[in-house]
Write a protein that holds these residues in place. Structure first.
Motif, PDB file in Angstrom:
ATOM      1  N   TYR A 158      38.627 -26.315  39.954  1.00 20.53           N
ATOM      2  CA  TYR A 158      38.024 -27.301  40.848  1.00 20.53           C
ATOM      3  C   TYR A 158      36.632 -26.856  41.298  1.00 20.53           C
ATOM      4  CZ  TYR A 158      37.746 -30.648  44.729  1.00 20.53           C
ATOM      5  OH  TYR A 158      37.368 -31.660  45.578  1.00 20.53           O
ATOM      6  N   ARG A 160      33.890 -27.090  44.192  1.00 18.26           N
ATOM      7  CA  ARG A 160      33.767 -27.447  45.596  1.00 18.26           C
ATOM      8  C   ARG A 160      32.355 -27.192  46.083  1.00 18.26           C
ATOM      9  NH1 ARG A 160      37.181 -22.636  48.685  1.00 18.26           N
ATOM     10  NH2 ARG A 160      35.917 -20.879  47.947  1.00 18.26           N
ATOM     11  N   ARG A 169      43.374 -23.632  41.349  1.00 19.94           N
ATOM     12  CA  ARG A 169      44.405 -23.989  42.299  1.00 19.94           C
ATOM     13  C   ARG A 169      45.646 -24.495  41.567  1.00 19.94           C
ATOM     14  NH1 ARG A 169      41.564 -21.588  45.197  1.00 19.94           N
ATOM     15  NH2 ARG A 169      40.513 -22.240  47.130  1.00 19.94           N
ATOM     16  N   TYR A 184      40.714 -39.734  45.160  1.00 19.52           N
ATOM     17  CA  TYR A 184      41.070 -38.481  45.829  1.00 19.52           C
ATOM     18  C   TYR A 184      42.572 -38.261  45.664  1.00 19.52           C
ATOM     19  CZ  TYR A 184      36.518 -38.957  48.057  1.00 19.52           C
ATOM     20  OH  TYR A 184      35.181 -39.086  48.289  1.00 19.52           O
ATOM     21  N   ARG A 194      46.134 -30.820  51.390  1.00 18.06           N
ATOM     22  CA  ARG A 194      44.692 -30.859  51.219  1.00 18.06           C
ATOM     23  C   ARG A 194      44.304 -32.088  50.402  1.00 18.06           C
ATOM     24  NH1 ARG A 194      45.419 -27.518  54.473  1.00 18.06           N
ATOM     25  NH2 ARG A 194      44.659 -25.363  54.573  1.00 18.06           N
ATOM     26  N   TYR A 196      41.568 -33.528  47.496  1.00 17.79           N
ATOM     27  CA  TYR A 196      40.657 -33.089  46.451  1.00 17.79           C
ATOM     28  C   TYR A 196      40.052 -34.314  45.753  1.00 17.79           C
ATOM     29  CZ  TYR A 196      42.998 -28.591  47.005  1.00 17.79           C
ATOM     30  OH  TYR A 196      43.527 -27.431  47.521  1.00 17.79           O
ATOM     31  N   ARG A 197      38.758 -34.244  45.515  1.00 19.84           N
ATOM     32  CA  ARG A 197      38.082 -35.320  44.783  1.00 19.84           C
ATOM     33  C   ARG A 197      38.384 -35.154  43.291  1.00 19.84           C
ATOM     34  NH1 ARG A 197      32.299 -37.325  46.815  1.00 19.84           N
ATOM     35  NH2 ARG A 197      31.966 -39.125  45.454  1.00 19.84           N
ATOM     36  N   ASN A 200      35.887 -33.969  40.714  1.00 18.53           N
ATOM     37  CA  ASN A 200      35.487 -32.561  40.792  1.00 18.53           C
ATOM     38  C   ASN A 200      36.488 -31.628  40.112  1.00 18.53           C
ATOM     39  OD1 ASN A 200      33.204 -33.265  42.148  1.00 18.53           O
ATOM     40  ND2 ASN A 200      33.890 -32.577  44.149  1.00 18.53           N
ATOM     41  N   ILE A 201      37.546 -32.197  39.546  1.00 18.26           N
ATOM     42  CA  ILE A 201      38.493 -31.387  38.775  1.00 18.26           C
ATOM     43  C   ILE A 201      37.908 -31.178  37.382  1.00 18.26           C
ATOM     44  CG2 ILE A 201      40.799 -31.268  37.775  1.00 18.26           C
ATOM     45  CD1 ILE A 201      41.840 -32.891  40.109  1.00 18.26           C
TER      46      ILE A 201
END
Length: 321
Positions: A158, A160, A169, A184, A194, A196-197, A200-201
């Motif tokens: 990921y 960030r 992760r 997301y 959490r 996560y976008r 962005n993976i």
């Protein structure tokens, strides 16, 4: 599967009243021989289907016959046409399922209601991305969606905003949310839930490990709480600004929600200007956001923000002088 195809033929005939064997074959992407066999199977099962001969002929159901396999009322089916999201369904890899669901919705409607459903579909459209923004491309979205549906852990790399920028992760994906054209994933981690976008993976590795989700988890409530908490963390201070009468008169054209909301709730001064208090994320962020308004917005407080804008102005003056 043949059972699914037989149901599709039944719903197609109920929805469109009459179709030729060729039209059915093209719709379902099978051979004519398959259609002939399937229609015979429907008739043998007691479905009142018959063929009109001649140039304008085709397969039809006996007038008045309607299946209730969908389990939807006419009002429910009509209303669902207002909440369709074909773009989101395609992104999740559910295009075929969406088409099948739409066919079942149409089949649940009486003939006179189908016309109304068509009008709803053609007169209301949901376009999620904000103006001046393209919907994000998320190559890993379908894999994340599959993991969400089957409660399977995923390994991701990921990207960030803080250092280190790239991290690995193991996520237990609980749900997906589409916000302004961006997806997301809400996931359970050793540190708790959490967000996560998905765009962005960078890499995703599916696993066969099934996780047990918290039965009390509700995605909608989590997302509402997340947005509320995000605003509380994001806005760290306030600024007092004077909006000129010239800008206040055309706030409907301004893309700055906090400023628009504050001006709408305030009483203008005698000269038409408005003094309001707005939340800000940080001094540099606020300066960058407010400088685009030029002399139509004057910062009165805090002094640090005034100094930041003055410094920015001097820098621009040197650059362009």
């Amino acid at each position: 599967m043949r059972s699914s195809r037989l149901l599709s033929i039944l719903l197609l005939l109920q929805t469109r009243r009459q179709l030729t064997a060729r039209e059915l074959a093209d719709e379902l992407e099978v051979s004519l021989r398959t259609i002939y066999r399937d229609v015979e199977a429907l008739a043998a099962a007691g479905v009142p289907v018959y063929a009109d001969q001649g140039r304008a002929g085709g397969y039809r159901l006996v007038e008045g016959y309607r299946t209730r396999l969908t389990g939807l009322t006419e009002q429910e089916a009509a209303a669902l046409f207002l909440v369709g999201m074909p773009g989101a369904a395609a992104a999740l890899g559910l295009t075929a399922e969406t088409s099948a669901a739409e066919l079942k919705l149409l089949a649940a409607l009486a003939p006179d209601q189908r016309d109304r459903a068509g009008r709803l579909k053609n007169r209301f459209h949901l376009d999620l991305p904000a103006w001046y923004q393209e919907a994000e491309t998320s190559p890993q979205l379908s894999a994340v969606a599959d993991a969400v549906l089957h409660d399977r852990r995923i390994k991701v790399r990921y990207r960030r905003w803080e250092e280190p920028r790239e991290v690995e992760r193991i996520l237990e994906p609980y749900g997906l949310v589409l916000k302004n054209g961006s997806w997301y994933v809400v996931a359970s981690t050793p540190g708790g839930l959490r967000t996560y976008r998905v765009s962005n993976i960078l890499d995703l590795t599916p696993t066969d490990e099934v996780f047990e989700r918290d039965e009390g988890f509700e995605l909608q409530q989590f997302w509402r709480d997340h947005l509320e908490g995000f605003d509380q963390v994001r806005y760290t201070a306030e600024a007092v600004v004077r909006v000129s009468a010239r800008l206040a008169a055309k706030m409907y054209d301004v893309s700055y929600p906090a400023l628009v909301k504050a001006v709408a709730a305030a009483e203008p001064d005698a000269d038409g200007s408005v003094v309001v208090t707005i939340p800000i994320e940080s001094i540099p962020n606020a300066a960058a956001s407010l400088c685009r308004f030029g002399d139509t917005v004057e910062v009165l407080e805090p002094a640090e923000l005034r100094a930041e804008l003055a410094s920015l102005g001097r820098t621009l003056s040197v650059l362009y002088s």
